[in-house]
Design a protein around this motif. Structure first.
Motif, mmCIF file in Angstrom:
data_model
loop_
_atom_site.group_PDB
_atom_site.id
_atom_site.type_symbol
_atom_site.label_atom_id
_atom_site.label_comp_id
_atom_site.label_asym_id
_atom_site.label_seq_id
_atom_site.Cartn_x
_atom_site.Cartn_y
_atom_site.Cartn_z
ATOM 1 N N ILE A 1 1.992 9.950 4.091
ATOM 2 C CA ILE A 1 1.223 8.725 3.906
ATOM 3 C C ILE A 1 1.155 7.959 5.227
ATOM 4 O O ILE A 1 2.188 7.663 5.832
ATOM 5 C CB ILE A 1 1.853 7.824 2.833
ATOM 6 C CG1 ILE A 1 2.097 8.610 1.544
ATOM 7 C CG2 ILE A 1 0.968 6.621 2.559
ATOM 8 C CD1 ILE A 1 2.909 7.839 0.523
ATOM 9 N N GLU B 1 2.753 15.382 0.727
ATOM 10 C CA GLU B 1 1.781 14.516 1.410
ATOM 11 C C GLU B 1 2.501 13.582 2.384
ATOM 12 O O GLU B 1 3.619 13.130 2.123
ATOM 13 C CB GLU B 1 0.972 13.691 0.416
ATOM 14 C CG GLU B 1 -0.138 12.885 1.063
ATOM 15 C CD GLU B 1 -1.303 12.602 0.136
ATOM 16 O OE1 GLU B 1 -2.039 11.652 0.396
ATOM 17 O OE2 GLU B 1 -1.471 13.350 -0.843
ATOM 18 N N ASP C 1 2.739 1.615 -3.430
ATOM 19 C CA ASP C 1 1.826 2.024 -4.507
ATOM 20 C C ASP C 1 1.427 3.485 -4.357
ATOM 21 O O ASP C 1 1.324 4.220 -5.351
ATOM 22 C CB ASP C 1 0.578 1.142 -4.500
ATOM 23 C CG ASP C 1 0.841 -0.272 -4.987
ATOM 24 O OD1 ASP C 1 1.929 -0.503 -5.562
ATOM 25 O OD2 ASP C 1 -0.039 -1.138 -4.797
ATOM 26 N N LYS C 2 1.204 3.906 -3.110
ATOM 27 C CA LYS C 2 0.802 5.292 -2.861
ATOM 28 C C LYS C 2 1.922 6.256 -3.223
ATOM 29 O O LYS C 2 1.683 7.334 -3.779
ATOM 30 C CB LYS C 2 0.406 5.462 -1.397
ATOM 31 C CG LYS C 2 -0.222 6.818 -1.078
ATOM 32 C CD LYS C 2 -1.543 7.007 -1.800
ATOM 33 C CE LYS C 2 -2.206 8.317 -1.411
ATOM 34 N NZ LYS C 2 -3.496 8.520 -2.127
ATOM 35 N N TYR D 1 -1.121 4.666 7.473
ATOM 36 C CA TYR D 1 -1.956 3.480 7.250
ATOM 37 C C TYR D 1 -2.254 2.790 8.575
ATOM 38 O O TYR D 1 -1.348 2.341 9.275
ATOM 39 C CB TYR D 1 -1.231 2.510 6.316
ATOM 40 C CG TYR D 1 -2.044 1.301 5.902
ATOM 41 C CD1 TYR D 1 -3.044 1.419 4.941
ATOM 42 C CD2 TYR D 1 -1.816 0.061 6.474
ATOM 43 C CE1 TYR D 1 -3.787 0.326 4.547
ATOM 44 C CE2 TYR D 1 -2.555 -1.047 6.095
ATOM 45 C CZ TYR D 1 -3.542 -0.906 5.130
ATOM 46 O OH TYR D 1 -4.283 -2.005 4.741
ATOM 47 N N GLU E 1 1.965 6.585 -6.934
ATOM 48 C CA GLU E 1 0.756 7.311 -7.351
ATOM 49 C C GLU E 1 0.968 8.815 -7.184
ATOM 50 O O GLU E 1 0.608 9.606 -8.069
ATOM 51 C CB GLU E 1 -0.430 6.847 -6.509
ATOM 52 C CG GLU E 1 -1.723 7.609 -6.782
ATOM 53 C CD GLU E 1 -2.837 7.220 -5.825
ATOM 54 O OE1 GLU E 1 -3.626 8.106 -5.432
ATOM 55 O OE2 GLU E 1 -2.922 6.022 -5.461
ATOM 56 N N LEU E 2 1.557 9.208 -6.047
ATOM 57 C CA LEU E 2 1.806 10.630 -5.787
ATOM 58 C C LEU E 2 2.880 11.185 -6.721
ATOM 59 O O LEU E 2 2.777 12.335 -7.181
ATOM 60 C CB LEU E 2 2.208 10.824 -4.324
ATOM 61 C CG LEU E 2 1.134 10.461 -3.291
ATOM 62 C CD1 LEU E 2 1.704 10.567 -1.879
ATOM 63 C CD2 LEU E 2 -0.084 11.357 -3.447
ATOM 64 N N PHE F 1 0.835 -1.206 0.000
ATOM 65 C CA PHE F 1 0.000 0.000 0.000
ATOM 66 C C PHE F 1 0.868 1.254 0.000
ATOM 67 O O PHE F 1 0.639 2.184 -0.785
ATOM 68 C CB PHE F 1 -0.917 0.016 1.224
ATOM 69 C CG PHE F 1 -1.517 1.365 1.504
ATOM 70 C CD1 PHE F 1 -2.647 1.800 0.822
ATOM 71 C CD2 PHE F 1 -0.937 2.220 2.434
ATOM 72 C CE1 PHE F 1 -3.190 3.057 1.070
ATOM 73 C CE2 PHE F 1 -1.468 3.480 2.685
ATOM 74 C CZ PHE F 1 -2.599 3.902 2.009
#
Length: 218
Positions: free
Chosen positions: A161, A159, A14-15, A163, A18-19, A11
């Motif tokens: 991140i 950002e 991937d994040k 979780y 993505e960013l 996760f």
């Protein structure tokens, strides 16, 4: 040999990408101690290396420079930028101390800079010197405590991140449960702060004494 990631680590990875695809270049992974942030960053670094990139991993302490090599050695030849250590500039993966990195000039341009324990000296002069030296790099910060020395959330990232909770990691067998004991509450009001953490010599004098140790044993 690639690193095999756990689901929550996938996760995070991937994040991150993505960013990056969205144009962000200053990203922070905030994950608890023991969740494998260094292994996550090694997997992310592998993706950059596969595209011909150059990666620098900044370790906050000298002992962690050499400890980090173990997590990155599967990527190939890992070179050290610290003190008098010799390295060449046609490599692809470097583990560096912050103090040495800001004092050297380099002919290569890193595509990814990973900064471990970023809460230490988060907004300090040395950190700003790194971003000025390598303005085109993607910066990936790692921390278990995304707060400054005054307890406020770190600012300045595109950002942060996050979780799940600590309890989720424990319930899913990724972290062990624990019992906490606090025999005494030491007075830390006079301990100075260095690089976002307590002064090691001063905190040692308070914590390493007969009264404190005796209460712990009791």
């Amino acid at each position: 040999m690639s690193v095999t990631l756990r689901p929550y680590q996938i996760f995070f990875e991937d994040k991150v990408f993505e960013l990056i695809d969205q144009g962000m270049k200053n990203i922070c992974i905030a994950a608890y101690t023991g969740t494998g942030k260094t292994y996550m960053s090694a997997s992310i670094a592998e993706k950059f290396l596969a595209k011909g990139g150059v990666v620098i991993f900044i370790a906050p302490r000298i002992n962690l420079v050499y400890q980090t090599i173990k997590s990155f050695k599967h990527l190939g030849r890992v070179q050290v930028i610290q003190g008098q250590s010799k390295y060449d500039e046609d490599g692809f993966i470097y583990i560096a101390s912050l103090a040495t990195l800001i004092r050297r000039t380099f002919s290569f341009t890193p595509s990814l800079i990973i900064h471990d324990e970023k809460h230490h000296g988060f907004n300090g002069k040395a950190t700003k010197m790194v971003t000025k030296k390598f303005p085109e790099a993607v910066y990936l910060s790692l921390t278990a405590t995304p707060f400054d020395s005054k307890g406020f959330p770190l600012k300045g990232f595109d950002e942060i991140i996050k979780y799940k909770t600590v309890q989720w990691y424990i319930d899913n067998d990724f972290l062990v449960d624990c019992e906490c004991y606090a025999p005494v509450m030491p007075d830390l009001s006079k301990v100075s702060i260095v690089g976002g953490d307590y002064n090691e010599r001063e905190i040692d004098a308070i914590m390493n004494n007969k009264v404190m140790i005796g209460n712990i044993l009791e």
